[in-house]
Design a protein around this motif. Structure first.
Motif, PDB file in Angstrom:
ATOM      1  N   VAL A  45       0.862  -1.181   0.000  1.00 30.71           N
ATOM      2  CA  VAL A  45       0.000   0.000   0.000  1.00 30.71           C
ATOM      3  C   VAL A  45       0.895   1.226   0.000  1.00 30.71           C
ATOM      4  O   VAL A  45       1.785   1.342   0.840  1.00 30.71           O
ATOM      5  CB  VAL A  45      -0.905   0.018   1.247  1.00 30.71           C
ATOM      6  N   HIS A  62       1.807 -11.746   2.962  1.00 29.95           N
ATOM      7  CA  HIS A  62       3.088 -12.072   3.601  1.00 29.95           C
ATOM      8  C   HIS A  62       3.036 -13.446   4.230  1.00 29.95           C
ATOM      9  O   HIS A  62       3.991 -14.223   4.144  1.00 29.95           O
ATOM     10  CB  HIS A  62       3.422 -11.056   4.689  1.00 29.95           C
ATOM     11  N   VAL A  63       1.914 -13.767   4.885  1.00 25.30           N
ATOM     12  CA  VAL A  63       1.783 -15.062   5.548  1.00 25.30           C
ATOM     13  C   VAL A  63       1.850 -16.183   4.531  1.00 25.30           C
ATOM     14  O   VAL A  63       2.563 -17.179   4.692  1.00 25.30           O
ATOM     15  CB  VAL A  63       0.444 -15.113   6.315  1.00 25.30           C
ATOM     16  N   GLY A 102       1.941   3.157   3.222  1.00 26.92           N
ATOM     17  CA  GLY A 102       1.806   2.295   4.388  1.00 26.92           C
ATOM     18  C   GLY A 102       3.174   1.862   4.882  1.00 26.92           C
ATOM     19  O   GLY A 102       4.198   2.147   4.287  1.00 26.92           O
ATOM     20  N   THR A 103       3.177   1.133   5.976  1.00 31.02           N
ATOM     21  CA  THR A 103       4.438   0.649   6.503  1.00 31.02           C
ATOM     22  C   THR A 103       4.300  -0.845   6.776  1.00 31.02           C
ATOM     23  O   THR A 103       3.266  -1.442   6.509  1.00 31.02           O
ATOM     24  CB  THR A 103       4.817   1.411   7.778  1.00 31.02           C
ATOM     25  N   ALA A 104       5.360  -1.447   7.309  1.00 29.12           N
ATOM     26  CA  ALA A 104       5.346  -2.886   7.546  1.00 29.12           C
ATOM     27  C   ALA A 104       4.231  -3.241   8.529  1.00 29.12           C
ATOM     28  O   ALA A 104       3.945  -2.473   9.446  1.00 29.12           O
ATOM     29  CB  ALA A 104       6.693  -3.327   8.093  1.00 29.12           C
ATOM     30  N   PRO A 105       3.615  -4.406   8.387  1.00 30.60           N
ATOM     31  CA  PRO A 105       2.452  -4.722   9.234  1.00 30.60           C
ATOM     32  C   PRO A 105       2.827  -5.109  10.655  1.00 30.60           C
ATOM     33  O   PRO A 105       2.482  -6.169  11.133  1.00 30.60           O
ATOM     34  CB  PRO A 105       1.782  -5.879   8.491  1.00 30.60           C
ATOM     35  N   ILE A 106       3.565  -4.226  11.332  1.00 29.18           N
ATOM     36  CA  ILE A 106       3.874  -4.418  12.743  1.00 29.18           C
ATOM     37  C   ILE A 106       3.330  -3.203  13.457  1.00 29.18           C
ATOM     38  O   ILE A 106       3.606  -2.070  13.062  1.00 29.18           O
ATOM     39  CB  ILE A 106       5.396  -4.545  12.958  1.00 29.18           C
ATOM     40  N   LEU A 107       2.560  -3.446  14.514  1.00 23.25           N
ATOM     41  CA  LEU A 107       1.838  -2.359  15.155  1.00 23.25           C
ATOM     42  C   LEU A 107       2.798  -1.386  15.816  1.00 23.25           C
ATOM     43  O   LEU A 107       3.606  -1.768  16.661  1.00 23.25           O
ATOM     44  CB  LEU A 107       0.909  -2.961  16.213  1.00 23.25           C
ATOM     45  N   TYR A 132      -1.244   0.377   7.186  1.00 19.45           N
ATOM     46  CA  TYR A 132      -0.310  -0.734   7.110  1.00 19.45           C
ATOM     47  C   TYR A 132      -0.458  -1.441   5.781  1.00 19.45           C
ATOM     48  O   TYR A 132      -1.548  -1.475   5.214  1.00 19.45           O
ATOM     49  CB  TYR A 132      -0.571  -1.755   8.224  1.00 19.45           C
ATOM     50  N   SER A 133       0.654  -2.035   5.322  1.00 20.53           N
ATOM     51  CA  SER A 133       0.539  -2.886   4.145  1.00 20.53           C
ATOM     52  C   SER A 133      -0.190  -4.164   4.538  1.00 20.53           C
ATOM     53  O   SER A 133      -0.214  -4.544   5.700  1.00 20.53           O
ATOM     54  CB  SER A 133       1.923  -3.223   3.599  1.00 20.53           C
ATOM     55  N   ASN A 134      -0.759  -4.812   3.547  1.00 23.89           N
ATOM     56  CA  ASN A 134      -1.615  -5.967   3.766  1.00 23.89           C
ATOM     57  C   ASN A 134      -0.799  -7.146   4.291  1.00 23.89           C
ATOM     58  O   ASN A 134       0.127  -7.590   3.610  1.00 23.89           O
ATOM     59  CB  ASN A 134      -2.245  -6.318   2.418  1.00 23.89           C
ATOM     60  N   PRO A 135      -1.085  -7.668   5.485  1.00 23.11           N
ATOM     61  CA  PRO A 135      -0.241  -8.753   6.007  1.00 23.11           C
ATOM     62  C   PRO A 135      -0.580 -10.132   5.460  1.00 23.11           C
ATOM     63  O   PRO A 135       0.201 -11.057   5.629  1.00 23.11           O
ATOM     64  CB  PRO A 135      -0.508  -8.712   7.515  1.00 23.11           C
ATOM     65  N   LEU A 136      -1.732 -10.281   4.817  1.00 22.89           N
ATOM     66  CA  LEU A 136      -2.135 -11.643   4.431  1.00 22.89           C
ATOM     67  C   LEU A 136      -1.279 -12.267   3.332  1.00 22.89           C
ATOM     68  O   LEU A 136      -0.924 -13.438   3.438  1.00 22.89           O
ATOM     69  CB  LEU A 136      -3.620 -11.643   4.042  1.00 22.89           C
TER      70      LEU A 136
END
Lengths: 326, 109, 118
Positions: free
Chosen positions: C54, C75-76, C57-62, C69-73
């Motif tokens: 995104v 990444h998993v 956005g930034t890395a999906p770490i709170l 945030y960028s989309n974490p799904l």
């Protein structure tokens, strides 16, 4: 600025991949593959995927390259000229590439926050996972808690790879004395530096393992880094000394223990009255239960990945020793 | 602070310059050992300059400590790797360019 | 220009995919085929991660103070895929070592002839 870095890195990646086609020296091809892997890790960081970048750098530029070099030591370094002409593969590749590029024109533009992929499912996880699981790292909470069963499957796949490699190659115990000792005898600088660094690398692996909840990291990366420390020990000090430090039988037991640990967390939560891998039942407070569950399964994953990577390297190394190659 | 930004930019640009000259040396130098020398020497100085430039960009917190650790690690491992490579090449029988030319002269005379 | 910037990532990914594909189908040596397969795999990973990015956005770490945030799904998904990829690569390389022991060569044209002779 991020766009410019992205453009330049992708162009470098394309040039590296293109050069891989034309080289006949396989050692250079494997080195280029290591560079390719590392460049893609940089691109992943630029695309905000820090966990993925960590895994790609350690697994692709580390383990994959080492295993390919181990295979090259047995099979030989030069590729021979192919008997077929390259016209038909080129035609197939061009047609497929054209079809794919025509397909990408239909995709949503890169990076826009209103893309369909960012609706519905992703905002739910981004907003709810800190409240339901309580970890800052959303990737770890989805990987270990919401999709914990998939991660169990992945650990079993890694274990199955170990079984496959052991069935094909097997690890040969160093019993006969006809094979010369491997390892770098005269490299005193390497001995000193390796002996200094191996404990630090293992310490870093433990840091990555337990810090995966708060930053990039987790079981896979930690297992691979710990395996890299022992691979360094094997390369510098020789396979037989490495067998006496961490034996192959011990590693096989360790690999099974990791998978068993993971599955038993699931069974224990069933025993406590919940579903399989329902961590909320592991403690009276559901969030604390989630934390316990995630730490234990990540430990299981880390143990299995470490044991599997090191065992596979031992198997390849024993084959290379068998061929009397230093 | 503006002065920190300027110093940091100078250090980063100098580091990039040394890295680029090392890459140029990899292409231009005639022999394996001279290329090795170009790559490892410029790599060390480029690492120091770039990492100090980045340290000035942080606000001197935990990230500074992490960068100093990275600097220490690279300062020890990078010259070791170059040493291991050059030593393996030498023990494997690779000759330097003057030795190769001396051998060719010996063969023709 | 905007159009190129929007789709540049995907086109390079398609180019890398086709490079990997070409290496797999046209290389003579089996190890080079495995390298091509890995190039192909990595380019597919890049496609998924590019879709999850995104802008802004930034890395999906709170972290405190960040809302986008960028989309974490993806990444998993890709984390699992990378590990499965290395597992497949190692089994493939073990098979190559056995082929070398059985046929004496890992060049495709040479052991094809031996296979036909059997």
């Amino acid at each position: 600025m991020g766009d410019l870095i992205d453009l330049v890195l992708l162009a470098m990646l394309a040039i590296t991949a293109l050069q891989m086609i034309f080289l006949k020296d396989l050692f250079a091809v494997v080195m280029l593959f290591g560079i390719f892997s590392f460049l893609s890790a940089l691109i992943f960081i630029n695309l905000d995927a820090v966990d993925v970048a960590f895994t790609e750098a350690s697994v692709g530029a580390g383990i994959s390259t080492v295993l390919m070099l181990g295979t090259l030591a047995i099979t030989g370094r030069k590729e021979k000229k192919s008997a077929h002409s390259s016209f038909l593969p080129l035609l197939v590749v061009c047609i497929t590439g054209a079809a794919l590029i025509y397909g990408t024109l239909d995709m949503p533009p890169f990076g826009h926050p209103n893309n369909p992929i960012h609706e519905h499912v992703a905002p739910r996880y981004i907003e709810e996972s800190p409240k339901e699981v309580g970890l800052p790292n959303m990737v770890t909470s989805v990987l270990a808690s919401y999709r914990g069963f998939d991660t169990l499957g992945e650990t079993v796949v890694v274990f199955a790879a170990l079984i496959g490699v052991l069935a094909l190659l097997g690890v040969r115990r160093q019993e006969e004395n006809d094979v010369p000792e491997s390892g770098f005898k005269a490299h005193h600088v390497l001995h000193v530096v390796a002996r200094f660094f191996i404990p630090l690398i293992i310490l870093f692996a433990l840091y990555v393992q337990f810090h995966g909840d708060f930053g990039p990291g987790g079981g896979f990366q930690a297992g691979v880094i710990a395996a890299a420390a022992f691979i360094l020990y094997t390369l510098v000090f020789g396979l037989s000394r490495s067998f006496s430090v961490v034996g192959p039988k011990f590693l096989q037991v360790l690999a099974s223990i990791g998978v068993l640990l993971y599955a038993s967390v699931g069974l224990f939560s069933m025993y406590k009255g919940g579903q399989f891998l329902d961590y909320s039942k592991l403690a009276t407070d559901p969030i604390v239960g989630q934390h316990y569950g995630i730490i234990v399964i990540e430990l299981g994953v880390g143990i299995t990945v470490f044991a599997v990577m090191l065992s596979i390297f031992y198997a390849f190394g024993s084959q290379a020793e068998r061929s009397n190659i230093q | 602070m503006l002065i920190l930004d300027i110093i940091s930019s100078i250090l980063l640009i100098a580091g990039v310059f040394f890295g680029f000259s090392g890459a140029l040396g990899l292409f231009k130098f005639p022999d394996f050992f001279t290329r090795m020398h170009a790559a490892s020497v410029t790599d060390s100085i480029a690492t120091i300059l770039i990492l100090f430039g980045l340290i000035l960009q942080t606000s001197f917190d935990i990230n500074t400590a992490k960068l100093l650790f990275i600097l220490a690690f690279l300062m020890i491992t990078s010259p070791t790797a170059s040493h291991a490579l050059a030593k393996s090449a030498r023990h494997g029988g690779l000759l330097t360019l003057p030795e190769v030319q001396a051998k060719q002269q010996e063969r023709t005379h | 220009m905007n159009f190129i910037l929007d789709y540049y990532n995907y086109w390079i990914v398609v180019f890398l995919m086709m490079t990997g594909f070409y290496i797999v189908i046209s290389a003579n040596n089996l190890i080079k085929k495995i390298v091509g397969l890995n190039v192909f795999q990595t380019s597919v990973f890049m496609l998924y991660i590019s879709m999850g990015k995104v802008n802004g956005g930034t890395a999906p770490i709170l972290v405190d103070g960040v809302t986008l945030y960028s989309n974490p799904l993806p990444h998993v998904l890709i984390l699992t895929a990378i590990v499965v990829g290395v597992a497949t690569t190692s089994v493939g390389l073990a098979l190559i070592i056995r082929i070398k022991r059985a046929y004496g060569t890992v060049e495709e044209n040479e052991f094809e002839k031996q296979d036909d002779a059997i």
